[in-house]
Design a protein around this motif. Structure first.
Motif, PDB file in Angstrom:
ATOM      1  N   LEU A 105       0.841  -1.207   0.000  1.00 35.32           N
ATOM      2  CA  LEU A 105       0.000   0.000   0.000  1.00 35.32           C
ATOM      3  C   LEU A 105       0.872   1.251   0.000  1.00 35.32           C
ATOM      4  O   LEU A 105       2.091   1.180   0.146  1.00 35.32           O
ATOM      5  N   TYR A 106       0.221   2.410  -0.145  1.00 33.80           N
ATOM      6  CA  TYR A 106       0.953   3.672  -0.008  1.00 33.80           C
ATOM      7  C   TYR A 106       1.572   3.725   1.375  1.00 33.80           C
ATOM      8  O   TYR A 106       0.987   3.202   2.341  1.00 33.80           O
ATOM      9  N   VAL A 145      -6.829   2.238   2.538  1.00 36.63           N
ATOM     10  CA  VAL A 145      -5.986   2.272   1.330  1.00 36.63           C
ATOM     11  C   VAL A 145      -5.811   3.708   0.846  1.00 36.63           C
ATOM     12  O   VAL A 145      -5.103   3.950  -0.122  1.00 36.63           O
ATOM     13  N   GLY A 185      -6.179   5.400  -3.300  1.00 37.83           N
ATOM     14  CA  GLY A 185      -5.847   3.983  -3.476  1.00 37.83           C
ATOM     15  C   GLY A 185      -6.300   3.470  -4.845  1.00 37.83           C
ATOM     16  O   GLY A 185      -7.423   3.730  -5.274  1.00 37.83           O
ATOM     17  N   HIS A 215      -3.901  -1.654  -4.990  1.00 39.86           N
ATOM     18  CA  HIS A 215      -3.915  -1.499  -3.526  1.00 39.86           C
ATOM     19  C   HIS A 215      -5.117  -2.220  -2.931  1.00 39.86           C
ATOM     20  O   HIS A 215      -5.012  -2.959  -1.953  1.00 39.86           O
TER      21      HIS A 215
END
Ligand code: ADP
Ligand code: MG
Length: 693
Positions: free
Chosen positions: A340-341, A352, A356, A360
């Motif tokens: 994920l970020y 997310v 996202g 993701h």
């Protein structure tokens, strides 16, 4: 057995008519509009053609076979029509017409006559005074019904006693864009019954979830047998109708006084494993989830969101619905950190972030599908205009199709704009909800079904150490003297015969004897005034507790004699039991069903807080334990802040013994053990009342 009824290859309508607002006309048009796959035969001696179809003067003039015939002519002609159907060899009729049992004795006589004639011809009757059936199967498309919703094929089947309620459910399910399998509303149910329809749905592979609406039972035992059998195979969702006293009254007048509305209906549902709802919308929303999702193994939910606030509301709603939001494993968090970020939240709920992207979302879903600590997945999806939402939806749909764990989605969007995304979610069979609370409750319903399937009710224990003969003799004796409210000595002898522990007692006929018996029992004692007139003894000064010696006993008894008069008065002397906790067990006869048994804590907990639990006899060991644990004040029994609690095993045993007692002595209308004094290792009944019919 009902296969031909639900899958007719040809249908006749006796009473088909040109008149647009007649039932016969509506049914004919419905069959046409729904594109019924077989021939439709309107029967009407006064017409050549109805709705563009050739009409016949009688079913006997039809050359082809007829699987199902509607009868929508006035009730008084029904028996005659049945005879013609018999001659034609028709096996199922649906009598839509009203004017039978529901209108009074005259109609009841016609109904009886109709059923009797049908029997001689081997015809099964659906109805009368009913809507009919619908089968959405594209190969059948039978709309043998006069309602107005045209459902898409799917997996929800409805059976409703009341056509009004059934039709509302069908429309609601349709509005949710959920497909249906069967619909059946059988009105007076003179022959084909709801248990029979339930069993048919139970066998049907296309039916994944059943919606049931009943207001009462003509044969509660048969209903319970069928419901238990079917509920073990697939979820049955039902409204608990007649919850309020007023509602129960309405149901009685609606169904003509069938057995079991209100509390007993709920107990029947619980005992058989039917999921009960008190809100129609919630039930239909749950049906949507059941229709497409697998059943979770437990109540632990993993959430994924792309927006903060709604996830908080969702979490609250889930917890309030009885679900758990467990922390994720380190392994899961590591994967999420990687995929994920960096700013994303890798806890539960997983965030997310609004930005996202599809990969993701996919990573988060895959993690939850693999995560051992999570049984189901709750998606909180707002459609950001700066994200390729269709790609996100595609990943969701793909994961949903794996059917590993159930998924519900709180879908927050402007539907007319995000049609593509909506269609993809729909194609993935993801149940979509406008509000977090709805999604939470639907998921909780899936979990409730899992709980129900894994509920350990145990066995109905048969205590063979009881002395049924003595108990029966006591009741016999009371009946002979015309006494409905049994005397204290009878009640306690009866409890003794069923080995229900009571505080040591004697029955004295005068103050002198009371003093003597008290010494035998051992001080301190309690004395109670016993006569047929006195019901609530302490209210009228008929109970004196903690008497320390014979003198105190004699003077207390003498005082009671002054107050109540010596006629018919006796003195119940009992061991004083200080320092325990007071609980109540009660039983009440339910005609046609057995008895309901109640459990609660004594005093204000019952009277003020109504903190009680109920169960129907016969009560199995697990059910008896559940009666204890399900009251809110259970911690007072199990021990709280250093307090040791009470002998719950023994209380559960007393519940089961009471269940056996009232089952073996069905003339008992009411029985109250109030209170039972419970200690850490023992329990004693100190007051009991039994009323017989
Ligand atoms: P009623 O319910 O007819 O008024 P009970 O026999 O239940 O009469 O007595 C009233 C209350 O007195 C009970 O709820 C209980 O609190 C107390 N009590 C009665 N018998 C005993 C006993 N043997 N030991 C201790 N307390 C008792
Ligand atoms: Mg009492």
């Amino acid at each position: 057995m009902l296969d031909t009824l639900f899958n007719p290859k040809s249908v006749a309508i006796i009473g088909a008519s040109q008149k647009a607002l007649s039932i016969g006309n509506v049914i004919t048009r419905n069959l046409l509009r729904y594109e019924f796959k077989g021939p439709i035969y309107p029967i009407n001696p006064k017409a050549d053609e109805i709705c563009g179809l050739k009409a016949y003067p009688s079913v006997l003039e039809v050359t082809g076979d007829i699987d199902v015939a509607h009868i929508s002519i006035p009730a008084k002609f029904a028996p005659m029509a049945i005879d013609e159907c018999g001659k034609k060899g028709i096996k199922f009729v649906i009598i839509n017409s009203a004017g039978f049992k529901e209108v009074g004795p005259e109609g009841e006589a016609i109904e009886k006559e109709t059923v009797a004639r049908a029997k001689t011809h081997g015809i099964r009757v659906f109805g009368p005074n009913c809507q009919g059936i619908i089968n959405t199967d594209p190969d059948v498309k039978a709309y043998c019904d006069f309602t107005f919703t045209f459902p898409e094929p799917g997996h929800v089947s409805i059976v409703a006693q009341s056509g009004g309620v059934g039709a509302v459910f069908m429309q609601n399910i349709h509005d949710l864009e959920v497909g249906m399998r069967f619909y059946a509303s059988n009105g007076n149910a003179c022959d084909i019954s709801i248990p029979e329809i339930l069993r048919y749905y139970g066998e049907d592979e296309g039916t994944r979830v059943i919606i049931l609406y009943v207001e009462g039972f003509s044969d509660p035992k048969e209903f319970m047998e069928a419901a238990r059998e079917v509920a073990a195979k697939k979820p049955i969702l039902a409204m608990r109708a007649g919850r309020s006293q007023e509602g129960a009254k309405a149901a009685v007048s609606h169904t003509g006084g069938l057995v079991g509305v209100g509390l007993s209906t709920e107990l029947i549902f619980k005992k058989t494993g039917i999921l009960t709802f008190t809100d129609q919308e919630e039930m239909c929303q749950a049906a949507m989830a059941f229709a497409s999702q697998p059943i979770p193994r437990g109540n632990r939910v993993g959430l994924i969101t792309d927006t903060g606030g709604p996830a908080i509301i969702a979490t609250d709603a889930l917890v309030e619905a009885g679900m758990k939001i467990p922390p994720l494993s380190e392994k899961a968090k590591d994967v999420l950190k990687e995929k994920l970020y960096p700013e994303a939240s890798v806890h539960n709920p997983i965030d997310v972030l609004a930005t996202g992207q599809a990969p993701h979302w996919r990573a988060a879903m895959d993690v939850l599908m693999e995560e051992d600590q999570v049984d189901s997945v709750y998606i909180n999806f707002v459609t950001p205009p700066f994200v390729d939402c269709e790609s996100v939806a595609k990943e969701m749909a793909e994961v949903s199709k794996q059917r590993k764990k159930p998924i519900v989605c709180n879908y927050m969007t402007d539907k007319p704009q995000w049609t593509g995304t909506t269609e993809i979610l729909k194609s993935g069979n993801i149940p979509r909800y406008d509000y977090a609370e709805m999604a939470a409750k639907a998921l909780a319903a899936l979990s409730r079904y899992n709980d129900m399937c894994s509920r350990e009710t145990g066995e109905v224990v048969h205590f063979d150490d009881v002395d049924r003969d003595t108990a029966q003799k006591i009741l016999q004796g009371a009946k002979q003297t015309g006494r409905k409210n049994l005397s204290a000595s009878d009640v306690y002898t009866l409890l003794g015969a069923y080995r229900i522990p009571a505080a040591d007692w004697r029955m004295a006929s005068n103050p002198e004897e009371a003093g003597k018996f008290a010494a035998e029992i051992g001080f301190p004692v309690v004395i109670k005034a016993d006569s047929e007139e006195i019901v609530h003894k302490s209210d009228v000064g008929g109970v004196k507790v903690n008497l320390q010696d014979a003198k105190a006993v004699k003077s207390a008894a003498a005082e009671m004699e002054k107050k109540f008069g010596p006629k018919g008065l006796r003195f119940f002397v009992q061991k004083f039991m200080p320092g325990g906790k007071e609980v109540i067990i009660g039983a009440k006869a339910e005609p046609g069903l057995g008895h309901t048994v109640m459990f609660g804590l004594g005093g204000i907990m019952v009277e003020l807080m109504k903190d009680v639990s109920f169960e129907l006899t016969p009560i199995a060991s697990g059910e008896a334990k559940e009666m204890l644990t399900s009251i809110k004040s259970y911690p007072l029994l199990s021990g709280f802040r250093g307090d040791k609690g009470v002998d719950r095993e023994k209380l559960a045993e007393v519940i089961q013994r009471v269940s056996q007692l009232v089952t073996e002595l069905p003339e008992i209308q009411e029985m109250d053990l109030n209170p039972i004094i419970a200690y850490e290792d023992r329990v004693f009944v100190v007051d009991a009342r039994i009323i017989i019919s």
